[in-house]
Design a protein around this motif. Structure first.
Motif, PDB file in Angstrom:
ATOM      1  N   GLY A 119       0.814  -1.216   0.000  1.00 34.99           N
ATOM      2  CA  GLY A 119       0.000   0.000   0.000  1.00 34.99           C
ATOM      3  C   GLY A 119       0.845   1.263   0.000  1.00 34.99           C
ATOM      4  N   LEU A 120       1.910   1.265   0.788  1.00 33.22           N
ATOM      5  CA  LEU A 120       2.798   2.431   0.825  1.00 33.22           C
ATOM      6  C   LEU A 120       3.492   2.644  -0.514  1.00 33.22           C
ATOM      7  N   ALA A 121       3.967   1.558  -1.122  1.00 29.93           N
ATOM      8  CA  ALA A 121       4.610   1.666  -2.443  1.00 29.93           C
ATOM      9  C   ALA A 121       3.604   2.109  -3.496  1.00 29.93           C
ATOM     10  N   ASN A 122       2.393   1.571  -3.422  1.00 24.14           N
ATOM     11  CA  ASN A 122       1.332   1.933  -4.354  1.00 24.14           C
ATOM     12  C   ASN A 122       1.070   3.439  -4.282  1.00 24.14           C
ATOM     13  N   GLY A 123       1.044   3.978  -3.069  1.00 26.84           N
ATOM     14  CA  GLY A 123       0.782   5.397  -2.877  1.00 26.84           C
ATOM     15  C   GLY A 123       1.881   6.301  -3.405  1.00 26.84           C
ATOM     16  N   LYS A 124       3.067   5.775  -3.599  1.00 27.36           N
ATOM     17  CA  LYS A 124       4.185   6.581  -4.105  1.00 27.36           C
ATOM     18  C   LYS A 124       4.428   6.370  -5.602  1.00 27.36           C
ATOM     19  N   ASN A 125       3.512   5.711  -6.269  1.00 28.45           N
ATOM     20  CA  ASN A 125       3.611   5.508  -7.708  1.00 28.45           C
ATOM     21  C   ASN A 125       3.766   6.865  -8.404  1.00 28.45           C
ATOM     22  N   PRO A 126       4.843   7.079  -9.148  1.00 25.09           N
ATOM     23  CA  PRO A 126       5.064   8.381  -9.770  1.00 25.09           C
ATOM     24  C   PRO A 126       4.330   8.595 -11.096  1.00 25.09           C
ATOM     25  N   ILE A 127       3.730   7.544 -11.642  1.00 24.10           N
ATOM     26  CA  ILE A 127       3.092   7.686 -12.959  1.00 24.10           C
ATOM     27  C   ILE A 127       1.649   7.181 -12.854  1.00 24.10           C
ATOM     28  N   GLY A 128       0.805   8.001 -12.236  1.00 23.30           N
ATOM     29  CA  GLY A 128      -0.596   7.640 -12.069  1.00 23.30           C
ATOM     30  C   GLY A 128      -1.275   7.385 -13.409  1.00 23.30           C
ATOM     31  N   VAL A 129      -2.407   6.749 -13.378  1.00 25.53           N
ATOM     32  CA  VAL A 129      -3.241   6.382 -14.519  1.00 25.53           C
ATOM     33  C   VAL A 129      -2.534   5.355 -15.408  1.00 25.53           C
ATOM     34  N   ILE A 130      -1.371   5.671 -15.947  1.00 27.03           N
ATOM     35  CA  ILE A 130      -0.663   4.763 -16.846  1.00 27.03           C
ATOM     36  C   ILE A 130      -0.148   3.545 -16.090  1.00 27.03           C
ATOM     37  N   VAL A 131       0.402   3.763 -14.894  1.00 23.10           N
ATOM     38  CA  VAL A 131       0.727   2.675 -13.969  1.00 23.10           C
ATOM     39  C   VAL A 131      -0.463   2.673 -13.012  1.00 23.10           C
ATOM     40  N   PRO A 132      -1.431   1.770 -13.239  1.00 19.20           N
ATOM     41  CA  PRO A 132      -2.783   1.925 -12.688  1.00 19.20           C
ATOM     42  C   PRO A 132      -2.951   1.601 -11.198  1.00 19.20           C
ATOM     43  N   CYS A 133      -2.407   2.460 -10.352  1.00 16.16           N
ATOM     44  CA  CYS A 133      -2.557   2.269  -8.912  1.00 16.16           C
ATOM     45  C   CYS A 133      -4.012   2.436  -8.477  1.00 16.16           C
ATOM     46  N   HIS A 134      -4.840   3.071  -9.307  1.00 15.56           N
ATOM     47  CA  HIS A 134      -6.256   3.215  -8.980  1.00 15.56           C
ATOM     48  C   HIS A 134      -6.986   1.873  -8.989  1.00 15.56           C
ATOM     49  N   ARG A 135      -6.384   0.842  -9.558  1.00 14.33           N
ATOM     50  CA  ARG A 135      -7.015  -0.478  -9.645  1.00 14.33           C
ATOM     51  C   ARG A 135      -6.790  -1.331  -8.396  1.00 14.33           C
ATOM     52  N   VAL A 136      -6.193  -0.763  -7.367  1.00 18.33           N
ATOM     53  CA  VAL A 136      -5.928  -1.512  -6.142  1.00 18.33           C
ATOM     54  C   VAL A 136      -6.929  -1.070  -5.072  1.00 18.33           C
ATOM     55  N   ILE A 137      -7.577  -2.075  -4.466  1.00 20.80           N
ATOM     56  CA  ILE A 137      -8.630  -1.816  -3.489  1.00 20.80           C
ATOM     57  C   ILE A 137      -8.337  -2.565  -2.192  1.00 20.80           C
ATOM     58  N   GLY A 138      -9.103  -2.238  -1.156  1.00 21.11           N
ATOM     59  CA  GLY A 138      -8.960  -2.910   0.129  1.00 21.11           C
ATOM     60  C   GLY A 138      -9.489  -4.331   0.079  1.00 21.11           C
TER      61      GLY A 138
END
Length: 178
Positions: A119-138
């Motif tokens: 979760g912490l690494a996901n939150g520091k993703n520097p390239i939102g949308v293209i590297v789709p961190c929005h697809r990770v849920i609880g």
């Protein structure tokens, strides 16, 4: 031995989710940031404003927001720790319109107890949308944490699942990014 100097450039484009700042390091996309994004670097680190290196990125983002592109094909420069880069690689493997939990990503990395670190690494993703961190849920299916804000995360997921109103632009509507 002389240290190499990285050359950074940036541009700002419009999207259905508000302005997006694109950053390139030595000509390769290294950042995509939303306004008011958590962990957004300081503006002065983005380099000169120049849209030149971003043509293919802008074209693919236009196609994505128009509903015509499901998978990006761009060179990326993901600067982070080895663990962060392994998490970001897992994000790239989540198909369009699907989600994964933090626990599922930790399991895929071979460390089921690492969901918090994921979760912490996901939150520091520097390239939102293209590297789709929005697809990770609880684990419960809840929309937990998103650097761009939970409203944007919900809208991106709704857009990718084909639910009307997800992006503010209907698929195929040709959202303009300039």
């Amino acid at each position: 031995m002389k240290a190499s100097i990285m050359h950074r450039q940036h541009t700002v484009i419009d999207s259905p989710y508000g302005p997006l700042t694109l950053v390139a390091t030595d000509g390769t996309l290294s950042g995509l940031y939303m306004t008011e994004q958590r962990h957004r670097p300081a503006e002065e680190t983005f380099g000169d404003r120049d849209p030149a290196p971003f043509g293919p990125v802008i074209d693919q983002l236009e196609s994505y927001f128009a509903g015509a592109l499901k998978e990006f094909d761009l060179p990326l420069r993901l600067d982070g720790t080895p663990f962060q880069r392994s998490v970001w690689q897992q994000l790239l493997d989540i198909p369009y319109g699907e989600t994964r939990t933090y626990g599922e990503l930790a399991e895929a990395l071979g460390n089921p107890a690492a969901s918090r670190a994921v979760g912490l690494a996901n939150g520091k993703n520097p390239i939102g949308v293209i590297v789709p961190c929005h697809r990770v849920i609880g684990a419960s299916g809840s929309l937990t944490g998103y650097g761009g804000g939970l409203d944007r995360k919900q809208r991106l997921l709704a857009f990718e699942s084909g639910i009307d109103g997800g992006s503010g632009a209907a698929p195929g509507s040709g959202a303009t990014l300039f």
